[in-house]
Scaffold this motif. Structure first.
Motif, mmCIF file in Angstrom:
data_model
loop_
_atom_site.group_PDB
_atom_site.id
_atom_site.type_symbol
_atom_site.label_atom_id
_atom_site.label_comp_id
_atom_site.label_asym_id
_atom_site.label_seq_id
_atom_site.Cartn_x
_atom_site.Cartn_y
_atom_site.Cartn_z
ATOM 1 N N THR A 213 -76.274 -33.221 5.752
ATOM 2 C CA THR A 213 -75.252 -34.253 5.721
ATOM 3 C C THR A 213 -74.428 -34.150 4.441
ATOM 4 N N ARG A 214 -75.106 -33.908 3.330
ATOM 5 C CA ARG A 214 -74.367 -33.803 2.074
ATOM 6 C C ARG A 214 -73.382 -32.646 2.122
ATOM 7 N N SER A 215 -73.805 -31.536 2.706
ATOM 8 C CA SER A 215 -72.886 -30.389 2.817
ATOM 9 C C SER A 215 -71.651 -30.760 3.611
ATOM 10 N N HIS A 216 -71.865 -31.465 4.728
ATOM 11 C CA HIS A 216 -70.698 -31.891 5.516
ATOM 12 C C HIS A 216 -69.762 -32.741 4.673
ATOM 13 N N LYS A 217 -70.358 -33.626 3.895
ATOM 14 C CA LYS A 217 -69.517 -34.502 3.059
ATOM 15 C C LYS A 217 -68.746 -33.678 2.036
ATOM 16 N N ASN A 218 -69.422 -32.692 1.457
ATOM 17 C CA ASN A 218 -68.734 -31.845 0.480
ATOM 18 C C ASN A 218 -67.527 -31.161 1.094
ATOM 19 N N ILE A 219 -67.726 -30.670 2.308
ATOM 20 C CA ILE A 219 -66.626 -29.980 2.984
ATOM 21 C C ILE A 219 -65.484 -30.956 3.226
ATOM 22 N N ALA A 220 -65.835 -32.167 3.640
ATOM 23 C CA ALA A 220 -64.783 -33.163 3.863
ATOM 24 C C ALA A 220 -64.001 -33.408 2.577
ATOM 25 N N ASP A 221 -64.715 -33.493 1.454
ATOM 26 C CA ASP A 221 -64.038 -33.694 0.172
ATOM 27 C C ASP A 221 -63.123 -32.528 -0.160
ATOM 28 N N ASP A 222 -63.602 -31.313 0.127
ATOM 29 C CA ASP A 222 -62.764 -30.139 -0.139
ATOM 30 C C ASP A 222 -61.453 -30.240 0.615
ATOM 31 N N TYR A 223 -61.551 -30.679 1.876
ATOM 32 C CA TYR A 223 -60.324 -30.788 2.668
ATOM 33 C C TYR A 223 -59.356 -31.789 2.064
ATOM 34 N N ILE A 224 -59.902 -32.807 1.400
ATOM 35 C CA ILE A 224 -58.994 -33.755 0.742
ATOM 36 C C ILE A 224 -58.187 -33.040 -0.330
ATOM 37 N N HIS A 225 -58.888 -32.275 -1.167
ATOM 38 C CA HIS A 225 -58.181 -31.575 -2.247
ATOM 39 C C HIS A 225 -57.184 -30.580 -1.687
ATOM 40 N N ILE A 226 -57.641 -29.861 -0.657
ATOM 41 C CA ILE A 226 -56.762 -28.852 -0.060
ATOM 42 C C ILE A 226 -55.512 -29.504 0.491
ATOM 43 N N SER A 227 -55.701 -30.586 1.234
ATOM 44 C CA SER A 227 -54.527 -31.188 1.856
ATOM 45 C C SER A 227 -53.585 -31.754 0.805
ATOM 46 N N ALA A 228 -54.162 -32.294 -0.261
ATOM 47 C CA ALA A 228 -53.293 -32.842 -1.303
ATOM 48 C C ALA A 228 -52.478 -31.752 -1.977
ATOM 49 N N THR A 229 -53.096 -30.613 -2.238
ATOM 50 C CA THR A 229 -52.359 -29.541 -2.902
ATOM 51 C C THR A 229 -51.359 -28.900 -1.953
ATOM 52 N N LEU A 230 -51.771 -28.744 -0.694
ATOM 53 C CA LEU A 230 -50.861 -28.154 0.287
ATOM 54 C C LEU A 230 -49.587 -28.972 0.406
ATOM 55 N N ASN A 231 -49.742 -30.265 0.209
ATOM 56 C CA ASN A 231 -48.610 -31.159 0.279
ATOM 57 C C ASN A 231 -47.465 -30.693 -0.597
ATOM 58 N N THR A 232 -47.833 -30.129 -1.739
ATOM 59 C CA THR A 232 -46.769 -29.722 -2.650
ATOM 60 C C THR A 232 -46.208 -28.355 -2.307
ATOM 61 N N ILE A 233 -46.809 -27.715 -1.360
ATOM 62 C CA ILE A 233 -46.362 -26.355 -1.046
ATOM 63 C C ILE A 233 -45.758 -26.276 0.350
ATOM 64 N N LEU A 234 -46.432 -26.894 1.274
ATOM 65 C CA LEU A 234 -45.976 -26.790 2.653
ATOM 66 C C LEU A 234 -46.092 -28.142 3.303
ATOM 67 N N TYR A 235 -45.518 -28.272 4.426
ATOM 68 C CA TYR A 235 -45.682 -29.536 5.110
ATOM 69 C C TYR A 235 -46.744 -29.492 6.187
ATOM 70 N N TYR A 236 -47.609 -28.497 6.130
ATOM 71 C CA TYR A 236 -48.631 -28.443 7.169
ATOM 72 C C TYR A 236 -49.873 -29.207 6.781
ATOM 73 N N TYR A 237 -49.829 -29.797 5.576
ATOM 74 C CA TYR A 237 -51.042 -30.412 5.090
ATOM 75 C C TYR A 237 -51.505 -31.541 5.982
ATOM 76 N N ILE A 238 -50.569 -32.050 6.784
ATOM 77 C CA ILE A 238 -50.931 -33.125 7.700
ATOM 78 C C ILE A 238 -52.156 -32.731 8.499
ATOM 79 N N TYR A 239 -52.159 -31.462 8.904
ATOM 80 C CA TYR A 239 -53.233 -31.019 9.773
ATOM 81 C C TYR A 239 -54.547 -31.003 9.032
ATOM 82 N N PHE A 240 -54.432 -30.777 7.732
ATOM 83 C CA PHE A 240 -55.659 -30.737 6.983
ATOM 84 C C PHE A 240 -56.230 -32.109 6.728
#
Lengths: 371, 520
Positions: A213-240
């Motif tokens: 369960t903790r691993s799943h949570k970690n992955i979810a957190d990673d997606y938060i960071h990814i989507s936030a950074t993608l926001n500044t580069i592309l507009y596909y972050y919505i999907y993330f």
């Protein structure tokens, strides 16, 4: 929060739930609400504030009551543990400077949700504990239970007294319990071995499930960071963002069904082990009383007392064995049913989520392709 | 607890059943969520237009608005992507006056998620329409290169991996339509250094070669046939393939004789100066350091705002990409952890199933263990996709951006050279003027000759500067187009990999469900 459907006999004479709880720093204050038709209570409906320590006091006093030696006492609810989300919140605060405002807000939201989940869970386990007591024919009539439900003053005074009385005695008992069990008291050997073995296995499974369960949570957190950074580069972050929700959901459901199931039964098995222990103790007492009787007969001294004592021990042991057997069989039945229910629900949830995810992802892909 | 002979009826379970309302995440039906996608996308577009006037993805819902704005290049789908309407331009008013599309309804959570940050430096910076006239045609040459079949050649410390480079093409430039050669890693590096020395300083973005890794290579040489060295070889192979791919989108590189030789000739002189620890390698490092110092001291009077903006843009992009790369690496790491934890749980569940004395439950637990084992494999595959698709893409782009920045630096150097010769010319003219009043005819003649030389030099310098500026403009817009296309393709692939994983999960859990139901 819906109340649990627990061992509900057709009799609704004693209904307990925890409709409300307050969290102040480390302390959680539960509002225990009772509705009853029993005359032993002063009012038909009432509420009292209780802390976690009050629950522990109640549990311990039940365990130490001789009359209940032959029963499986429902395991005490674990202490509310906000350590994990609090630590994460602290780390988040420290790392705020390195994140975008959005990232920070999203992470904070996630943590708040986690906090809330821990909170809900602790209310749940405390509630279940009380409800199991209320539906047990013997335990529901316990005097301390009634006090717990009704006494409208602070229980901590009473708690302190009780502690002084029982104090170290109980702790010692628990410590030597396992040694005693293992030390070859040949009572219910098969049952004993089964429980010991099962306990260690289920404990292991619980730990491993928690790790997953903790691993799943970690992955979810990673997606938060990814989507936030993608926001500044592309507009596909919505999907993330959606991806993050995917993982987060899997984590929370798995947590609920699988991990909680395992955790709960792990504690329950501990309670069953305690029952076996008490029975083993009763047998030992009986055997001792036999020896004492023989000695008395040899010396022709105090024979009637010894006889009486021996009879007492025998009766105790018999009573324990009989009720213990019933309890353990019941316990097994309950366990099987609970596992079945939760495994089914977990599988169904996994399927539902995966299907949702496929539709969502496919929609994203189609959108991207059409551009 | 009266009747223990029978199993207690279902109501007597004492485990909580959470209804959906209590789900920690607000539960939307799938159709609801899907509706969010297109409408949020258009919401997003309108949001962005209102706040910082950024262009939009060309979805149909906003079609008419966009035609009025952009040069309608039907081939170049991403023309709009490279444009920005500045905040003060009249076009912005057009956008605003069209009024909000009906898709904007008060839908709360997605808006708060997707409201873009105002004022951040976006990658699209510019109002010049020249760039979009770049032909799309030059970007798609008919040539496909693949790198495959890594093979270990030789033994011990002299061993190396040879890769098969296969070219498929219909271009007349080549003697055959399909051919392959064996190349080793240092060949790629040699090619790169040749191309870099030829093209970088005139403004072409030469894709950087994959990185050297002494540790990784040593393991392979020494013959360790383990997981990590296999992974290393695979990583390298795919990096080499991507490197080759990228070269093809550059307008001049594919026709370069060195490239042709690399692809075609069966024998290639060994590129010795690419060894990391060689003197050439050290020289390269020293030069790079010197360059870095120079960069800091040259201050150019930038007359063209485009370059200033672009440079800033690439600086930002660099920072963001590195950050993203770090996050994705973390994702890969966590996914691998998940896989390990799932495998451990599977084993534990199997043992628990063995302990269980209730037959049907025992069987179900064993089945659960098997499902989790399969899921573990899924996670591993997903981690690979995370890595090869996503993480490596980002790594490539981080290095590419460095190359882009290098090209900008070269322009500055070219400008400096031009300025230097102008200053020198001025000095010489002054000197000549002074010489006019002395009686030294040969010196005067010499001075006049030098001045003529310098004048030519100055003119050449100006031409060079203009040429490199022009090339850079073209290259940058090509790069941006490629980048958007690249990311789009990869992200689609990545999402598809996720879809596959989810579909497999459905299969596994659906197979498990009857087992769970069979517990009685």
């Amino acid at each position: 929060m819906r109340s649990v459907s627990v061992d509900l006999n057709s009799d609704a004479s004693l209904l307990i739930d925890i409709p409300d709880a307050l969290c102040e720093r480390d302390k959680v204050k539960f509002t225990v609400h009772t509705k009853t038709t029993l005359s032993s209570f002063q009012k038909p409906e009432f509420s009292v504030p209780r802390q976690h320590e009050d629950f522990i006091w109640l549990h311990d006093s039940l365990v130490e009551t001789e009359d209940y030696a032959g029963l499986i006492i429902p395991p005490a609810p674990p202490k509310p543990d906000f350590e994990s989300p609090r630590e994460k919140m602290h780390k988040l605060g420290e790392g705020e400077a390195t994140m975008t405002k959005e990232e920070y807000t999203k992470m904070k939201q996630e943590l708040e949700a986690e906090y809330l989940a821990v909170f809900k869970k602790t209310v749940q386990v405390h509630e279940i504990f009380l409800q199991r007591l209320s539906s047990h024919p013997n335990l529901s009539k316990d005097r301390n239970f009634q006090i717990f439900l009704e006494y409208d003053q602070d229980l901590s005074v009473r708690r302190k007294n009780a502690k002084e009385m029982f104090g170290g005695f109980f702790k010692n008992m628990v410590k030597s319990a396992d040694e005693f069990l293992i030390s070859g008291v040949k009572v219910g050997l098969q049952e004993k071995m089964f429980l010991l073995d099962y306990y260690s296995k289920i404990k292991d499974s619980t730990t491993k499930a928690e790790k997953m369960t903790r691993s799943h949570k970690n992955i979810a957190d990673d997606y938060i960071h990814i989507s936030a950074t993608l926001n500044t580069i592309l507009y596909y972050y919505i999907y993330f963002i959606y991806l993050q929700r995917l993982e987060g959901r899997v984590a929370s459901d798995q947590e609920l069904k699988l991990t909680e199931l395992l955790r709960y039964y792990m504690r329950d098995i501990q309670a069953a082990k305690d029952l076996l222990y008490r029975r083993a103790r009763a047998l030992a007492n009986y055997e001792n009383s036999n020896k004492a009787l023989d000695k008395a007969r040899l010396k022709s001294k105090d024979v009637p007392q010894a006889e009486e004592h021996q009879q007492l021990c025998l009766r105790k042991f018999d009573k324990l064995s009989e009720s213990g057997k019933k309890e353990l069989t019941n316990f097994k039945g309950r366990r099987v049913v609970a596992f079945r229910k939760n495994l089914i629900e977990m599988a169904e949830l996994e399927i539902k989520h995966a299907k949702n995810n496929v539709t969502l992802l496919q929609g994203c892909i189609d959108l991207l392709k059409s551009n | 607890m009266a009747n223990t002979a029978r199993d207690p009826p279902p109501e007597q379970t004492d485990f909580q059943e959470l209804e959906d309302e209590e789900d920690l995440f607000p539960e939307l039906t799938v159709t609801q969520e899907l509706q969010f996608l297109p409408s949020t996308l258009s919401l997003y577009q309108v949001d962005r237009e209102e706040e910082d006037g950024h262009p939009t993805l060309s979805t149909n819902s906003n079609g008419p608005k966009q035609d009025s704005l952009f040069d309608d290049d039907p081939e170049d789908l991403f023309a709009e992507a490279t444009e920005e309407v500045s905040l003060d331009s009249p076009e912005r008013d057009v956008l605003l006056s069209d009024g909000p599309s009906p898709a904007i309804t008060p839908i709360t959570p997605p808006i708060s998620i997707i409201t873009p940050r105002i004022g951040h430096d976006d990658m699209f910076t510019h109002s010049s329409f020249d760039e979009i006239e770049e032909e799309e045609g030059s970007d798609s040459l008919d040539i496909h290169i693949s790198v495959s079949d890594p093979e270990k050649v030789g033994d011990g410390m002299n061993a190396y991996m040879a890769y098969k480079v296969t070219t498929r093409t219909s271009m007349s430039l080549f003697k055959q339509n399909e051919f392959s050669v064996k190349r080793r890693f240092s060949d790629f590096l040699g090619l790169h250094s040749k191309l870099a020395s030829k093209y970088l300083h005139i403004g072409y973005i030469v894709p950087p070669a994959p990185e050297k890794s002494i540790v990784g290579m040593t393991k392979v040489k020494v013959g360790k046939e383990d997981q990590s060295s296999n992974e290393f070889v695979e990583k390298r192979r795919s990096a080499l393939e991507r490197y080759d791919d990228r070269k093809q989108t550059n307008p001049v590189l594919p026709k370069d004789p060195d490239v042709l030789q690399f692809l075609e000739s069966s024998d290639l002189p060994r590129a010795v100066s690419t060894q990391a620890l060689s003197s050439a390698g050290l020289l390269r490092m020293v030069n790079k350091a010197a360059d870095a110092v120079n960069k800091m001291t040259i201050k150019m009077n930038e007359s063209d705002a485009w370059f200033e903006e672009k440079q800033q843009h690439f600086e930002n992009l660099d920072v963001q990409l590195r950050k993203l790369h770090v996050s994705v690496e973390s994702l890969v790491c966590h996914r691998k952890e998940l896989s390990v934890n799932t495998a451990q749980f599977a084993k534990s569940a199997a043992m628990l199933g063995n302990s269980e004395d209730h037959t049907a439950l025992s069987r179900a637990l064993s089945q659960l263990a098997e499902v989790e084992e399969k899921i573990d494999q899924l996670h591993q595959d997903q981690a690979n996709a995370d890595f090869y698709l996503f993480s490596e893409l980002l790594g490539d782009y981080v290095r590419l951006i460095t190359a882009v920045k290098g090209v900008f630096d070269h322009r500055i150097k070219t400008w400096q050279k031009w300025q230097d010769s102008q200053v020198l010319l001025q000095k010489k003219r002054e000197a000549e003027a002074k010489l006019q009043f002395t009686n030294k005819p040969d010196k005067l003649q010499q001075a006049k000759d030098e001045i003529k030389e310098l004048e030519e030099k100055v003119q050449q310098g100006e031409r060079d500067f203009e040429q490199i500026s022009k090339t850079i403009r073209k290259e940058v817009s090509r790069f941006e187009r490629e980048r958007v296309k690249d990311f789009q393709t990869i992200i689609i692939k990545y999402l598809e990999s996720l879809v596959q994983t989810q579909q497999q999960l459905i299969k596994y859990w659906e197979a498990f469900l009857p087992e769970a139901k069979a517990i009685s």
